[in-house]
Structure formats: C-alpha cells, structure tokens
Design a protein around this motif. Structure first.
Motif, PDB file in Angstrom:
ATOM      1  N   GLU A   4     105.794-106.371  -8.546  1.00  0.00           N
ATOM      2  CA  GLU A   4     106.466-107.038  -7.425  1.00  0.00           C
ATOM      3  C   GLU A   4     107.887-106.518  -7.249  1.00  0.00           C
ATOM      4  O   GLU A   4     108.339-106.300  -6.130  1.00  0.00           O
ATOM      5  N   SER A  62     101.733-101.197   4.821  1.00  0.00           N
ATOM      6  CA  SER A  62     102.563-102.404   4.696  1.00  0.00           C
ATOM      7  C   SER A  62     103.999-102.180   5.143  1.00  0.00           C
ATOM      8  O   SER A  62     104.828-103.062   5.015  1.00  0.00           O
ATOM      9  N   GLU A  97     107.007-112.667  -0.473  1.00  0.00           N
ATOM     10  CA  GLU A  97     107.101-112.548   0.983  1.00  0.00           C
ATOM     11  C   GLU A  97     108.458-112.939   1.556  1.00  0.00           C
ATOM     12  O   GLU A  97     108.982-112.224   2.416  1.00  0.00           O
ATOM     13  N   ALA A 101     110.823-110.478   3.645  1.00  0.00           N
ATOM     14  CA  ALA A 101     111.292-110.866   4.982  1.00  0.00           C
ATOM     15  C   ALA A 101     112.808-110.702   5.079  1.00  0.00           C
ATOM     16  O   ALA A 101     113.321-110.308   6.135  1.00  0.00           O
TER      17      ALA A 101
END
Length: 155
Positions: A4, A62, A97, A101
């Motif tokens: 991540e 992505s 997420e 963002a």
C-alpha cells in the motif's frame, strides 16, 4: 502494508517532479554517483535540480505510476524522505483510497493553476499588478498550499 505504501508513493511522485522541492541535497561523496545516474547536479555538488531526471511516469489502468529509475542507487535525501501522508498511512493504516484521493486532488490543483499559466510568484501580494489571479485561482492556490503543508511536507 508495504504494498500500500508503494502504491501511495507511485501514485504521487510530488517529491520528485518539482512540485515540492526545487533542489534536493546531496550528502558528501554522492555527486559522482548522482552524475553517473544523470541527475542534474549543482556546480557546488551539494544537491541536484528538480524535477528529477530519474523519475519516469507510466500510464496504468489505475492512473499514472511514478517510478524512480535509480531506486537502488538513489541519494540519501531521497531514501530518507517520507511525507506526512505516507507517515500517517504507515502509522494509522486504514483505507488507502482517501490518501490516493488527496494525491489526485493536489495533482488536479497543480494542473488547474498551470493551465491558467499561474506560478507561485503570481500569488505574491502586489496590489498594483493588473493581472492578479482571479478569486477562484487564489482559493485553489490557498487549498494547494494547505494540502501541501498538511499532507506532503516532510513527516
């Protein structure tokens, strides 16, 4: 977690593309390696110019992926840098997420201001300047500066 964090870094790249820094310091003895890796080393050998010439950007499904082409040989300053967003995710975990963002929002603000031909110097107080930025540009710039400080400054 490591995957991540790598995803977050590669989605961002602001520390390498010149958005956060104009120059990156080099430790004593790193100039030769930096030159060999085609970084734009300053005459003083105390740093190199941004955007980093080792940064490559690839389009993926992505979104853009920012990759260091000299990752294993990157300078000490690059190895030791962690932004606040990265640091928070490493300490707190949680969904990735919202952090992605935040990166997208900063990239959008930068792109919007650049599309208007604006740079940070355009926002310096000069009441006599007839081509001052619009109110919406000033708001975008203020949000950008806030987000850079809150999320992307050195942790």
């Amino acid at each position: 977690m490591d995957a991540e964090l790598a995803t977050l870094c590669q989605a961002c790249g602001l520390c390498c593309d010149g958005s956060l820094f104009g120059r990156v310091p080099l430790a004593p003895g790193e100039a030769a390696s930096a030159r060999r890796n085609r970084l734009l080393v300053l005459d003083s050998e105390r740093g190199f110019e941004q955007p980093c010439t080792a940064l490559s950007v690839r389009d993926t499904r992505s979104g853009p992926e920012h990759v260091c082409s000299i990752y294993r040989e990157r300078p000490t300053a690059c190895r030791s840098f962690a932004c606040r967003l990265y640091d928070r995710h490493e300490r707190e975990g949680g969904p990735l997420e919202p952090r992605l963002a935040a990166v997208q929002r900063v990239r959008q603000l930068v792109a919007d201001l650049q599309a208007q031909g604006l740079s940070p110097t355009d926002f310096e107080a000069d009441p006599g300047n007839p081509s001052r930025p619009s109110e919406s540009a000033k708001l975008a710039y203020a949000e950008l500066m806030r987000r850079l400080e809150e999320d992307f400054a050195r942790a």
